[in-house]
Enzyme design. Structure first.
Site, PDB file in Angstrom:
ATOM      1  N   LYS A   1       0.823  -1.210   0.000  1.00 34.81           N
ATOM      2  CA  LYS A   1       0.000   0.000   0.000  1.00 34.81           C
ATOM      3  C   LYS A   1       0.861   1.266   0.000  1.00 34.81           C
ATOM      4  CE  LYS A   1      -3.397  -2.784   0.115  1.00 34.81           C
ATOM      5  NZ  LYS A   1      -4.079  -3.076  -1.159  1.00 34.81           N
TER       6      LYS A   1
ATOM      7  N   GLU B   1      -2.675   7.269   7.889  1.00 35.27           N
ATOM      8  CA  GLU B   1      -3.236   8.341   7.058  1.00 35.27           C
ATOM      9  C   GLU B   1      -4.137   9.210   7.928  1.00 35.27           C
ATOM     10  OE1 GLU B   1      -3.795   6.076   2.741  1.00 35.27           O
ATOM     11  OE2 GLU B   1      -5.540   6.470   4.014  1.00 35.27           O
TER      12      GLU B   1
ATOM     13  N   HIS C   1     -15.116  -1.739   7.862  1.00 33.97           N
ATOM     14  CA  HIS C   1     -14.245  -1.422   6.720  1.00 33.97           C
ATOM     15  C   HIS C   1     -14.429  -2.369   5.544  1.00 33.97           C
ATOM     16  CE1 HIS C   1     -12.266   1.511   9.244  1.00 33.97           C
ATOM     17  NE2 HIS C   1     -12.061   0.588  10.152  1.00 33.97           N
TER      18      HIS C   1
ATOM     19  N   ARG D   1      -6.770  -6.796  -9.618  1.00 27.15           N
ATOM     20  CA  ARG D   1      -7.554  -8.005  -9.900  1.00 27.15           C
ATOM     21  C   ARG D   1      -8.995  -7.587 -10.171  1.00 27.15           C
ATOM     22  NH1 ARG D   1     -10.620  -7.418  -5.446  1.00 27.15           N
ATOM     23  NH2 ARG D   1      -9.526  -6.747  -3.560  1.00 27.15           N
TER      24      ARG D   1
END
Lengths: 169, 498, 498, 169
Positions: C116, C199, C234, C293
């Site tokens: 990430k 973040e 999430h 994907r």
């Protein structure tokens, strides 16, 4: 366990050498006198057989019919009769088979008209019984010159496919 | 908007209408005859009214009982579906007299288009091309005169109705008299009118129809065509949108669409309706008839245009204006529909009602299924054998065809016979794939087709499954074999084998 | 074109891929673990290979066994689905080394986007806006420094993966240390890497993602967006196309689409992939991550664009060029998808595997169902609780919503618990109907929702059905009552009550 | 036939005055002491009751659970317990209900860890057993300071929802 089979009119035999069950879905079998083979068989739903054979996967749907079974695989349909090979063939339907015409209902439905009575003379093409289902009428006809023997069909009665409606001689 | 709508029908179309009503937050009222008490439309509707015994003449065709049910349940409007009373002008009129909106055209429009010969005259007056034929019922003399003048073959048709009833092809003068007699008596039984008219028979022609939609304010558009050339006994079995012919000649869509609109306007038409045409091998089209109702095959138009015709029918009946103009209608991709019937394709397609003992339906991308069946339901012998309409959509006709074949393979119905396997053979036929369609397609197909060859090992697996099934279920024929064989290890499996 | 493709996956996505393979006349090879022997993907595939016991680490994650199965069955290519090995660069590389085409991007692209933080750096280099955050794994010190500089709340995320694992919201400095420890240990268990980055947390932001498609010849288009703001823990539970926000601000589609293409091009990307963005209340968008994907929610894009993404993936892997350019992509209508899980919404959404004893599926116009269940199947406890994806299409978002509610009402699954009823409550929620979506939607929904009020008489009918059921099925608790009551007339009913 | 019902926690009674069966789907019943009503009831599928009541049509899906039934109608769900009103209420679960904490599995799954043994002292919030299903782990905790009485849960065992894993006192 060995069974004689009629598959779409063709004669064969199958012997189940070891059966799936308990913890093992393995099934050894021998068709006719070809070499024995092994399949992996599960029954995910009643009447449905999931068969893995030589790496291929098949879903076979089996349905009992009055005369045997219909097996459907990948949309292909097989009519199969299974019986003990040591018993007499069921094909021998007894004396008189050639001299009596049995009028059978070609479909499930309702008898809407009976056009003859026992003892009536008939000619080829003459209507005997009319069966109706789903707004379609079907007139069943004599194939001979002769006499009506019996008329089990009753007007208004519900009949199944293959049910005897009348006999002629 | 209506608060409650009664559906004067049964089967898949009643279920179809209930679904859209529910999406519009309108209550639905089903009607049912005795054998339909547990049918899906009754189970799914918000309300249900019993209207009589099995025979349609005593239930689904009884205007009085249906209007009575509508009043008792407080329905504002009635959707007639197709068949039954859907093209009965008197029923439409009786609804309006009772203060209940008929979701369809006016009684006057139904009258103008209900008689096939009156519809011909309307179409001619509107400038639509028609097949050479008589504009009134024939006698044997006028029939003979027509055939002598135009040549054989000719087609006899019932003035009062469609669906193949009272239809006869005649190839030579010697057969005229008996064909007229047969057709007339069949028409009398089906429509209570023996009147027959005659048309020249166009061989190898295509059946292509135009879907129309008009509001009560004078606006009308066409939603393009459907090709329904694959017919058996003059009944459609496969329908597509677009027509592969029109996909090659797109200008025909506007020409036929405009001709259809002219004919419908001449009858003062509004709501959904369909104008049927025959198209000959030179791509000339001829008005055939107009169906003043929703059609069985409407899903292919819905899939390609993205519209919900039932929703639009209801909104129009409520007085709404068309929410689009002709140039806002867009066609995307290709759709095909197969009519799944309870019938035995291996026994001359005779009907085969009965109890459904197993049901697996196709799912996944591009599949639409409108049906009225469920596992355990007994398909009644009193009504149409239509179980479901399987429709697919894909970006091209070729992809739609392979998708339909995939879907047919996933589809399994146990306990009765269906025509699922028959469709697969047609869809795999090279002539179908090449879109060489015409109304004689199925007759020719039967002559050229080879019995399908199952892949190797399928018969082996079938034999194995049959043997295992025999051992477990012990039907009478196999009892002796079991008695002499050793017992199965059934532990841990019995639970799976109810 | 490939002759045979192995699907290195299970469940609904394996079934989804098999369907398209069949439509393309390509043979399919399923792989299965012990508990999946009778799962639908094994039953539906043309061939099937056993690859080990239940735990994924010993079957669906075993590269060696999957490649061995592919070789044994002679597969030309492997489709990885989503999850399992689909974003494993080593697996993609091992396929190519074995001479088997990996249906997806190159191993190098997966590496560039798989971490990430590496993906963040790629995106920044390509000029895509990113949320303020760290571009590398944090220590407690660097984490504290970041939070002090940017303010709370902050969001901790696993460097190595997604799906909510290793994610923690932190609202105050005092919680930083324990949150980092928990997240790191969860990430280690899920991805075998404890690395965490941080973040700024954008409150009330929307999750909107862009579907990309590129060929191996340098052509790339975007297929528009999906909005996936309705999330629980999430994880996405409802997805739509188009995003209602972008429907109001259509210029955002091109802006976000171009930003996504730039980021993907920077990674040398081809085949299907998705760039996820967060969009704040001022409609500023920020790169979140890229999924290399096919995604679970791809059907909503297929319904609106009319494309078959799996077919396109396969054609691209085979070397084909994109069959369209950006300006040929068209979006029609609105699609919504609900993820149907085996879980108990009345008990904190805990998973609820078990045997399915009854199954009725929604059908009719505008419904698409991708699933892996059948009546009688035992949902295994080893895997994801995803049973099916119910997607609907209609001309507008409002119609799609009422269609989904209609479909949910038709859907019945017996024997296990599902979240079907929960979806209905969300879709009827005024905030959902008004499209006021954000990633905190479900938390707020739980606070404002009232228990649904059943229409009058429903409890009466439930009581009646329960009483009749008790009388017929005689569970222990009711035995005494039956013994004192008189016997039912069961003739003619027993047959219905297996 | 009269039954005491608990519907979503609310107590009621229902008496079936005449039952559907044979040729007639008519069913008269009385809920509590409200007036008797008549419904038309068919069973199109096992466990499915098609009910026509006052002109409305309902499809009720009934499912047996360990503690009673779940009835689903139009997507609404009712938890119902039915019993003979003359028997003792099943709510009286015997002495000790307040002094023993039963740890029940909240879901079908597998016991992945047992964290205590019989006789161990426990404090509030202490983990007792971890159950896993579908990649989700659930740690079940003590709500008291006390002792572990019994631990029927075994690591690796499959459990159903509501199954007893441990008792604490």
């Amino acid at each position: 366990m060995k069974l004689a089979l009629t598959i779409d009119g063709r004669e064969d035999t199958i012997e189940i050498l070891s059966r799936p069950g308990g913890h093992s879905p393995a099934c050894r079998f021998q068709l006719g006198d070809t070499p024995a083979r092994e399949a992996n068989v599960e029954t995910p739903e009643p009447g449905v057989y999931s068969v893995l054979l030589d790496g291929r996967s098949y879903d076979a749907f089996v349905e009992d019919t009055p005369t045997g079974m219909v097996v459907t695989i990948e949309g292909y349909r097989f009519e199969i009769e299974a019986r003990d090979p040591r018993r007499w063939s069921r094909k021998t339907s007894g004396a008189g088979a050639d001299t009596v015409q049995s009028i059978l209902s070609p479909m499930p439905g309702k008898v809407v008209r009976v056009l003859v009575a026992a003892g009536d003379p008939v000619v080829p093409g003459q209507g005997i019984v009319v069966v109706e289902a789903m707004k379609m009428q079907n007139e069943l006809k004599s194939n001979r010159t002769g006499l009506v023997l019996t008329v089990p069909a009753k007007e208004g009665a519900t009949v199944t496919a293959g049910e005897l409606l009348a006999t002629l001689e | 908007m209506f608060r409650k709508v009664l559906i004067a029908n049964r089967g898949e179309i009643a279920v179809r209408v209930i679904r859209t009503l529910r999406e519009m937050a309108i209550s639905s009222v089903a009607v049912f005859s005795d054998p339909d008490r547990t049918s899906l439309h009754v189970r799914m509707a918000d309300e249900a009214a019993h209207i009589g015994p099995g025979p349609s003449a005593e239930s689904y065709l009884r205007v009085d009982r249906i209007l009575d049910a509508a009043r008792r349940h407080g329905a504002d409007a009635i959707h007639p579906g197709y068949g039954f009373l859907s093209e009965d002008a008197d029923f439409a009129g009786a609804c309006e007299s009772a203060g209940i909106t008929f979701i369809g055209p006016s009684a006057a429009s139904i009258r103008a288009m209900g008689s096939k010969t009156a519809a011909r005259r309307t179409a001619i007056a509107a400038g639509a091309p028609v097949i050479p034929g008589t504009d009134h019922a024939v006698t044997l003399d006028t029939l003979r005169a027509f055939a002598d003048a135009h040549g054989y073959p000719v087609l006899l048709k019932a003035v009062a109705g469609g669906g193949g009833k009272g239809m006869r092809r005649v190839d030579r003068a010697a057969d005229l008299e008996s064909a007229l007699r047969d057709a007339s008596s069949e028409a009398d039984r089906a429509f209570r009118s023996p009147d027959i008219y005659v048309e020249r028979l166009l061989e190898r022609s295509r059946h292509i129809e135009i879907q129309l939609l008009g509001d009560r304010h004078g606006n009308m558009v066409h939603l393009g065509e459907r090709e329904c050339s694959i017919q058996r006994r003059h009944q459609k079995v496969i329908e597509e949108c677009p027509s592969p012919l029109i996909a090659l000649h797109p200008e025909m869509r506007q020409e036929m669409g405009q001709a259809a609109i002219r004919a419908a306007r001449a009858a003062g038409y509004y709501n959904a309706g369909t104008v049927e045409f025959l198209v000959d091998s030179d791509r000339r089209f001829y008005f055939l008839e107009m169906n003043t109702r929703l059609q069985v095959e409407h899903p292919v138009t819905e899939l390609v245009t993205g519209l919900d015709l039932v929703r639009l029918q209801i909104e129009i009946a409520d007085g709404a204006r068309l929410p689009f103009t002709q140039d806002q209608i867009a066609w995307r991709g290709a759709a095909i529909e197969c009519r799944i019937y309870a019938e035995d394709p291996y026994n001359n397609f005779l009907p085969y009602p009965g109890k459904i003992t197993r049901l697996t339906r196709p799912l996944g991308p591009g599949i639409r299924l409108d049906g009225c069946v469920y596992d355990g339901w007994t398909v009644p012998m009193e009504y149409d054998p239509l179980l479901a309409k399987l429709a697919v959509w894909a970006d091209t006709r070729d992809h739609a065809t392979t998708r339909m074949i995939r879907a047919l393979r996933e589809y399994d119905v146990g306990g009765i016979h269906t025509n699922l396997g028959f469709f697969r053979q047609i869809l795999e036929d090279p002539e179908f794939r090449a879109a060489n369609l015409h109304t004689g397609f199925i007759d020719e197909f039967f002559q050229r087709r080879r019995p399908p060859e199952p892949p190797p090992d399928l018969a082996t697996v079938a034999a194995l499954a049959a043997a295992l099934h025999t051992a477990t279920h012990k039907p009478p024929a196999a009892t002796a074999a079991l008695e002499t064989g050793s017992r199965w290890q059934t532990s841990g499996r019995d639970g799976l084998l109810r």
